[in-house]
Motif scaffolding. Structure first.
Motif, PDB file in Angstrom:
ATOM      1  N   ALA A  76       0.824  -1.213   0.000  1.00  0.00           N
ATOM      2  CA  ALA A  76       0.000   0.000   0.000  1.00  0.00           C
ATOM      3  C   ALA A  76       0.858   1.262   0.000  1.00  0.00           C
ATOM      4  CB  ALA A  76      -0.925  -0.006   1.216  1.00  0.00           C
ATOM      5  N   ILE A  79       1.929   2.524  -3.399  1.00  0.00           N
ATOM      6  CA  ILE A  79       0.742   2.893  -4.182  1.00  0.00           C
ATOM      7  C   ILE A  79       0.246   4.271  -3.768  1.00  0.00           C
ATOM      8  CG2 ILE A  79      -1.711   2.355  -4.438  1.00  0.00           C
ATOM      9  CD1 ILE A  79      -0.745  -0.625  -4.518  1.00  0.00           C
ATOM     10  N   ILE A  82       2.547   6.707  -5.394  1.00  0.00           N
ATOM     11  CA  ILE A  82       2.336   6.957  -6.823  1.00  0.00           C
ATOM     12  C   ILE A  82       1.175   7.928  -7.020  1.00  0.00           C
ATOM     13  CG2 ILE A  82       1.639   5.907  -9.014  1.00  0.00           C
ATOM     14  CD1 ILE A  82       3.078   3.346  -8.055  1.00  0.00           C
ATOM     15  N   SER A  83       0.075   7.698  -6.277  1.00  0.00           N
ATOM     16  CA  SER A  83      -1.073   8.581  -6.406  1.00  0.00           C
ATOM     17  C   SER A  83      -0.677  10.021  -6.068  1.00  0.00           C
ATOM     18  CB  SER A  83      -2.184   8.088  -5.465  1.00  0.00           C
ATOM     19  OG  SER A  83      -3.264   8.974  -5.502  1.00  0.00           O
ATOM     20  N   MET A  84       0.103  10.159  -5.005  1.00  0.00           N
ATOM     21  CA  MET A  84       0.523  11.498  -4.604  1.00  0.00           C
ATOM     22  C   MET A  84       1.487  12.099  -5.634  1.00  0.00           C
ATOM     23  SD  MET A  84      -0.082  13.747  -2.326  1.00  0.00           S
ATOM     24  CE  MET A  84      -0.569  13.306  -0.676  1.00  0.00           C
ATOM     25  N   LEU A  86       1.470  11.702  -8.808  1.00  0.00           N
ATOM     26  CA  LEU A  86       0.746  12.164  -9.991  1.00  0.00           C
ATOM     27  C   LEU A  86      -0.204  13.316  -9.685  1.00  0.00           C
ATOM     28  CD1 LEU A  86      -0.131   8.720 -11.637  1.00  0.00           C
ATOM     29  CD2 LEU A  86       1.784  10.236 -12.151  1.00  0.00           C
ATOM     30  N   TYR A  87      -0.838  13.272  -8.520  1.00  0.00           N
ATOM     31  CA  TYR A  87      -1.905  14.246  -8.254  1.00  0.00           C
ATOM     32  C   TYR A  87      -1.619  15.133  -7.053  1.00  0.00           C
ATOM     33  CZ  TYR A  87      -3.966  10.904 -11.368  1.00  0.00           C
ATOM     34  OH  TYR A  87      -4.169  10.081 -12.416  1.00  0.00           O
ATOM     35  N   GLY A  88      -0.442  15.014  -6.448  1.00  0.00           N
ATOM     36  CA  GLY A  88      -0.094  15.893  -5.332  1.00  0.00           C
ATOM     37  C   GLY A  88      -0.043  17.336  -5.806  1.00  0.00           C
ATOM     38  N   ARG A  89      -0.278  18.256  -4.845  1.00  0.00           N
ATOM     39  CA  ARG A  89      -0.318  19.669  -5.209  1.00  0.00           C
ATOM     40  C   ARG A  89       0.990  20.067  -5.890  1.00  0.00           C
ATOM     41  NH1 ARG A  89      -1.617  23.317  -0.293  1.00  0.00           N
ATOM     42  NH2 ARG A  89      -3.475  22.015  -0.264  1.00  0.00           N
ATOM     43  N   TRP A  99      -3.113  15.193 -18.782  1.00  0.00           N
ATOM     44  CA  TRP A  99      -4.429  15.534 -18.250  1.00  0.00           C
ATOM     45  C   TRP A  99      -4.288  16.095 -16.834  1.00  0.00           C
ATOM     46  CZ3 TRP A  99      -9.002  12.119 -16.364  1.00  0.00           C
ATOM     47  CH2 TRP A  99     -10.182  12.870 -16.417  1.00  0.00           C
ATOM     48  N   LEU A 100      -4.874  15.425 -15.822  1.00  0.00           N
ATOM     49  CA  LEU A 100      -4.794  15.993 -14.475  1.00  0.00           C
ATOM     50  C   LEU A 100      -3.485  15.650 -13.761  1.00  0.00           C
ATOM     51  CD1 LEU A 100      -8.438  15.429 -13.161  1.00  0.00           C
ATOM     52  CD2 LEU A 100      -7.399  17.551 -13.980  1.00  0.00           C
ATOM     53  N   LEU A 110       6.162  15.219  -1.728  1.00  0.00           N
ATOM     54  CA  LEU A 110       4.964  14.708  -1.041  1.00  0.00           C
ATOM     55  C   LEU A 110       4.849  13.193  -1.170  1.00  0.00           C
ATOM     56  CD1 LEU A 110       2.361  17.419  -2.085  1.00  0.00           C
ATOM     57  CD2 LEU A 110       3.092  16.907   0.249  1.00  0.00           C
TER      58      LEU A 110
ATOM     59  N   ASP B  57      -6.841   3.368  -8.114  1.00  0.00           N
ATOM     60  CA  ASP B  57      -6.620   4.391  -7.114  1.00  0.00           C
ATOM     61  C   ASP B  57      -5.264   5.062  -7.317  1.00  0.00           C
ATOM     62  OD1 ASP B  57      -7.618   5.778  -4.915  1.00  0.00           O
ATOM     63  OD2 ASP B  57      -6.303   4.669  -3.567  1.00  0.00           O
ATOM     64  N   ALA B  58      -4.283   4.251  -7.708  1.00  0.00           N
ATOM     65  CA  ALA B  58      -2.933   4.777  -7.808  1.00  0.00           C
ATOM     66  C   ALA B  58      -2.763   5.681  -9.016  1.00  0.00           C
ATOM     67  CB  ALA B  58      -1.930   3.629  -7.860  1.00  0.00           C
ATOM     68  N   TRP B 106      -4.767  -3.291   7.793  1.00  0.00           N
ATOM     69  CA  TRP B 106      -4.489  -1.857   7.882  1.00  0.00           C
ATOM     70  C   TRP B 106      -4.344  -1.353   9.303  1.00  0.00           C
ATOM     71  CZ3 TRP B 106      -3.188  -1.484   3.253  1.00  0.00           C
ATOM     72  CH2 TRP B 106      -3.924  -2.095   2.244  1.00  0.00           C
ATOM     73  N   GLN B 161      -3.150  17.584   0.461  1.00  0.00           N
ATOM     74  CA  GLN B 161      -2.017  18.037  -0.336  1.00  0.00           C
ATOM     75  C   GLN B 161      -2.191  17.708  -1.811  1.00  0.00           C
ATOM     76  OE1 GLN B 161       0.485  19.908   0.778  1.00  0.00           O
ATOM     77  NE2 GLN B 161      -0.573  19.953   2.742  1.00  0.00           N
ATOM     78  N   LYS B 162      -3.361  17.182  -2.168  1.00  0.00           N
ATOM     79  CA  LYS B 162      -3.569  16.878  -3.585  1.00  0.00           C
ATOM     80  C   LYS B 162      -4.283  18.043  -4.261  1.00  0.00           C
ATOM     81  CE  LYS B 162      -3.191  11.915  -3.357  1.00  0.00           C
ATOM     82  NZ  LYS B 162      -3.893  10.635  -3.255  1.00  0.00           N
ATOM     83  N   SER B 163      -4.290  17.997  -5.571  1.00  0.00           N
ATOM     84  CA  SER B 163      -4.855  19.121  -6.315  1.00  0.00           C
ATOM     85  C   SER B 163      -6.376  19.172  -6.139  1.00  0.00           C
ATOM     86  CB  SER B 163      -4.522  18.972  -7.798  1.00  0.00           C
ATOM     87  OG  SER B 163      -5.065  17.760  -8.269  1.00  0.00           O
ATOM     88  N   PHE B 166      -8.310  16.801  -8.362  1.00  0.00           N
ATOM     89  CA  PHE B 166      -8.339  15.426  -7.866  1.00  0.00           C
ATOM     90  C   PHE B 166      -9.384  15.299  -6.773  1.00  0.00           C
ATOM     91  CE2 PHE B 166      -7.297  12.225  -4.766  1.00  0.00           C
ATOM     92  CZ  PHE B 166      -6.894  11.141  -5.510  1.00  0.00           C
TER      93      PHE B 166
END
Lengths: 264, 212, 496
Positions: A76, A79, A82-84, A86-89, A99-100, A110, B57-58, B106, B161-163, B166
């Motif tokens: 986890a 993963i 990776i999400s952060m 690509l889409y972190g501020r 794209w986004l 981050l 999700d990733a 978790w 901290q994400k856009s 998103f």
């Protein structure tokens, strides 16, 4: 499904940690992780992670055991990273975008912070709860934390049926093959099994409730406890350790100038 | 401590008659059992569907939220079956504890999310004063559970901290997914469960079979 | 040794004009019941299923549900008090061993009732040891309760009830889900307890012979929710014999000439459809329960698979049925059975298995996949893509043959125990398999379902079906045990 079937039984023994009341473990895990959840920086997460690893090794956790028990978190963590990524501020120089999705200096930082944080938050809980016996946890919740015993014991008795449900599940999986619908339609088959499991579960629960009531459960009479659940000095030590790690982690981040509250 | 419920309104769909709001033993045990069963179903489901969710999700901007609804169904089932204050929260929380202990995956984070999702669903049933348990309430409860999960992840996953894009996209997918996969599906499930007679000790089951 | 100091006083039960209507029903389940049970009396409560025996027993224990679940009229008192107000005066043991184990450790489970009654800690553990001793459960206090056999679990439940020191013992079909050894264990434990304490007993059971010598009074409830008969066992059992038999109650010697007989000798040995050599079976790869088994299932004969609990009977049956993978050795199908398919049954597709080997599971609900009886019967024909006319023909035939036509639209989960069993068999027969594997087909069944089922199976075998049944039931073995395989915990041998 080995994780489900084995549970706490085959977990290895740990020094010190095994002497602590399960509710203290729960409190320690929450105390330790809550501050970490409020900041996204690699220094605080790494500090906490390193101290945790050292302490768990001292308690007797071996690397192989760690991987076997904590693999979901080990998967986890990257993963979440990776999400952060690509889409972190976004901030600073941009390296790639689609794209986004935008990879920037800021999102890289981050991503690293979040990856380490998932580990720092997840590992202590997994390792602390490795040997928790549900009965003892319930005793602690009701006697030490004074949660309503009707709910704690009701939940405990319901949770005990988990082994039966797993047996039901295996039998139902075999029966689907016997009925000629085992070749295709995984999702549909899962749905019929899930539904039947719920029916069986509710039936069993209703009978269990009757059996419990017949033994005087649920009346207003004050109840006694056959086994006392107590806390002692080792419980306070664990709490102190958890608190110290949290302080050290946040302190290190502030000292290093990387402290970064999630809301800012 | 028998809380007196208000007098029943005319029998529209999903309206419960005046009832005792105190939890009976069978309420507590069946709520736990439903929680345990749903917690277990998540673990079984993980073997089939989790990899996809994780991948989505990733790498997608918030589309992983589409699958989240299934994980929110506990609160809806609890509210619709038990119909007592706190049922949605209790079921979602116990399900989280079961997957934390049984699945050993978790840990504490699961318990936080159980709490956040449960509170979301619970609020909806509370707004309707625990008197209405129809499709509308189920959909709203599922959506609210999704909103609860989204809010918690702002902190636990550092999503603040994400856009903004998103977060907006993720909010929409989680809430819609909660409304459909937890709300509509949960409502259909309870109806089907009532038809099997398993809920005969509950108002939800007695309404369905009140003919004989 | 009588422990008179701790023996509770036997309780009296007074039922006056009592009735109960379930909240979802218009008609009361019980009506106008008048009954006085004296302290120390031992009562067997009989009646057809659906007559409200359990409801009455649960009401005596104070657990039939409050106002949310239905409404009561009249009076039902234990020692002059409402049962729910004197919890602990009565101890209740239910039918299903798995659903009444409350806690994970044996000692905790027995202590549970005492804790709820507020008994001091030292006293609790004294009572726990005493009660375990009384029911003859010789295991450690922290022994996991899930590791007990069915008979042990029922004795655990009895110990849990006894630890509350009840004056009234209420048993709701406590042996219906047990094998013969379990039945003997439980009955012996109850007898010991009654001899020691002289408690009042009310037991509901449809197998009369288990309790007939122990009770001194028999009460019969009718389907109309009223008392049908009440008196000494021999008087009631002889006067009401016909009515009880018709209601499905197992009256001693009640099987009668209608029960099918086993075929005395098979004229000549037939070709085996399934052959296993050096077979090792188990549910999980490292968990072998039997090894080195050589088994044959000859065409057109009925084989019964017997042996003690835990010997791996069900596991062997499921392995022969092509559902579990052999852990060693092979299960081979004859050329006529495989009919063109290659490989062993475990490698066949689910759809190919359907017409060759059918398996009926011990718990019917494990195999239900639809929401109506008719749809359940259509599953196999549809999987075989038989077409509407053939499907309808087979379904109609089975509905009529197994008396399911009146409930064709009912939800399978709502059926009675006997109906569920008939449906689970019919659903498998819809595929017309050459081999049929049954796991405990007569477990907990009433007399009528038993007779119908054995007659049908006997007929099918005589027409050429190859049958394998896992069973503990002596009467079933007498009817269908053309051949026998007995599994002992280590090896296998044939006895017939």
């Amino acid at each position: 499904m080995s994780a489900v079937a084995s549970g706490a039984v085959d977990a290895p023994r740990l020094r010190f940690i095994d002497r602590v009341n399960p509710v203290t473990k729960l409190a320690a895990a929450m105390l330790l992780t809550a501050p970490l959840l409020l900041t996204v920086d690699w220094v605080s997460a790494a500090t906490a992670l390193v101290i945790e690893l050292v302490l768990f090794m001292a308690a007797g956790v071996r690397p192989r055991m760690l991987v076997r028990r904590a693999w979901p978190i080990l998967i986890a963590a990257p993963i979440a990273g990776i999400s952060m990524l690509l889409y972190g501020r976004p901030s600073g120089e941009e390296y790639w975008s689609f794209w986004l999705a935008r990879i920037t200096d800021g999102s890289i930082e981050l991503a690293i912070a979040v990856t380490v944080r998932v580990l720092a938050v997840g590992l202590p809980a997994v390792l602390l709860f490795m040997r928790v016996d549900p009965t003892e946890l319930a005793d602690g919740l009701a006697q030490v934390w004074r949660l309503p015993s009707r709910f704690v014991l009701g939940a405990l008795a319901g949770a005990r049926l988990v082994g039966l449900f797993i047996e039901d599940w295996h039998a139902m999986a075999l029966s689907r093959r016997a009925r000629g619908i085992g070749d295709t339609g995984v999702v549909r088959r899962f749905a019929t099994m899930a539904f039947a499991l719920l029916v069986l579960a509710i039936r069993r629960g209703s009978k269990l409730a009757t059996a419990m009531e017949a033994r005087g459960f649920g009346s207003d009479r004050p109840r006694t406890w056959a086994r006392a659940s107590t806390i002692g000095w080792s419980d306070w030590v664990l709490i102190a350790i958890a608190f110290a790690i949290a302080v050290a982690a946040i302190g290190a981040a502030i000292a290093a100038g990387t402290f970064h509250p999630v809301w800012s | 401590m028998h809380a007196s419920a208000p007098t029943p309104t005319a029998s529209t769909t999903g309206a419960a008659p005046a009832r005792n709001l105190r939890w009976r033993v069978v309420d507590i045990v069946v709520a736990s059992v439903v929680a345990v069963a749903t917690g277990l179903l998540f673990l079984f489901w993980n073997n089939i569907g989790y990899a996809w969710f994780v991948a989505a999700d990733a790498v997608t901007p918030g589309l992983g939220g589409i699958a989240v609804g299934i994980w929110l169904i506990g609160g809806v089932l609890g509210g619709l079956i038990i119909r007592k204050p706190g049922a949605a929260l209790f079921v979602e929380l116990v399900a989280a504890m079961v997957s934390a202990i049984v699945g050993n995956q978790w840990g504490v984070e699961t318990i936080w999310s159980g709490l956040a999702q449960g509170i979301g669903a619970e609020l909806v049933f509370a707004i309707f004063l625990y008197r209405r348990f129809g499709l509308l309430q189920a959909i709203l409860a599922g959506a609210a559970a999704g909103a609860g999960a989204w809010t918690l992840e702002l902190f636990t996953s550092g999503n603040l901290q994400k856009s903004a894009e998103f977060l907006t996209l993720y909010f929409c997918t989680v809430v819609v997914s909660g409304a459909v996969l937890a709300g509509v599906l949960g409502w259909l499930l309870v109806r089907a469960l009532a038809a099997t007679g398993a809920l005969s000790r509950f108002a939800a089951g007695q309404e369905a079979t009140r003919r004989v | 040794m009588a422990n008179t100091a701790s023996s509770p006083t036997p309780a009296a039960v007074d039922v006056r004009g009592w009735g109960w209507r379930h909240a979802s029903r218009l008609r009361p389940a019980l009506e106008g019941i008048d009954l006085r049970i004296e302290p120390g009396e031992r009562v067997l409560l009989l009646g057809p299923s659906g007559a409200g025996k359990s409801t009455l027993l649960h009401a005596m224990a104070g657990v039939h549900g409050g106002d949310d679940e239905g409404e009561a009229v009249g009076e039902l008192l234990v020692d002059g008090a409402e049962p729910a107000r004197v919890r602990g005066r009565s101890g209740l043991v239910l039918q299903d061993p798995d659903s009444q184990v409350i806690l994970a450790r044996v000692g905790d489970d027995v202590a549970f009732g005492c804790e709820n009654l507020g008994v001091p800690r030292d006293e609790i553990w004294r009572r726990v040891r005493e009660s375990l001793d009384e029911v003859g459960l010789d295991v450690a206090i922290d022994h996991p309760s899930s590791a007990l056999s069915g008979g042990q679990k029922q004795r655990l439940a009895l110990a849990g009830a006894l630890a509350m020191r009840p004056g009234l013992l209420l048993l709701d079909e406590p042996t219906a889900n047990l094998d013969p050894d379990g039945v003997r264990e439980v009955r012996a434990a109850v007898e010991r307890v009654l001899d020691r304490h002289g408690s009042t007993l009310v037991v509901v059971e449809h197998r009369v012979e288990v309790w007939a010598d122990l009770v001194d009074r028999v009460v019969v409830l009718g389907l109309d929710g009223r008392l049908m008969a009440d008196g000494p066992p021999d008087v009631v059992l002889s006067r009401q014999r016909a009515a009880l038999l018709a209601a499905g109650v197992w009256v001693p010697g009640g099987l009668g000439p209608t029960a099918p007989r086993r075929r005395v000798a098979v004229d000549e040995p037939t070709e085996p459809l399934l052959t296993a050599n050096g077979l090792a079976v188990g549910r999980r790869p490292r968990d072998i329960v039997q090894r080195g088994l050589d088994v044959e299932l000859p065409r057109g004969t009925s084989t019964v698979l017997t042996g003690p609990n835990g010997a791996g009977k069900s596991t062997l049956a499921l392995t022969l049925g092509g559902l579990l993978r052999p852990l060693d050795g092979r299960v081979e199908a004859s050329a006529s059975l495989s009919a063109g398919l290659r490989g062993d049954p475990i490698g066949w597709r689910s759809r190919d298995l359907l017409t060759r080997i059918g398996t009926v599971f011990q718990e019917p609900e494990h195999q239900f996949v639809t929401s109506s009886v008719r749809a359940e019967l259509e599953v196999a024909p549809r999987a075989l893509r038989l077409g509407d006319r053939e499907t309808a023909a087979r379904v109609e035939d089975l509905l009529a043959r197994l008396r399911l036509d009146r409930i064709a639209l009912a939800n399978p989960f709502t059926l009675s125990g006997g109906e569920k069993r008939r449906l689970s068999v019919a659903a498998v027969l819809a595929a017309r398999p050459s081999v049929l594997v049954l796991d405990e087909p007569t477990f907990g069944q009433d007399r009528i379902t038993w007779l119908e089922l054995t007659a049908l199976l006997r007929e099918l075998v005589d027409e050429g079906l190859t049958l394998l049944s896992v069973t503990h039931d002596a009467a079933y073995i007498a009817a269908l045990g053309d051949r026998g395989i007995r599994l002992e915990p280590t090896n296998t041998r044939a006895f017939a």
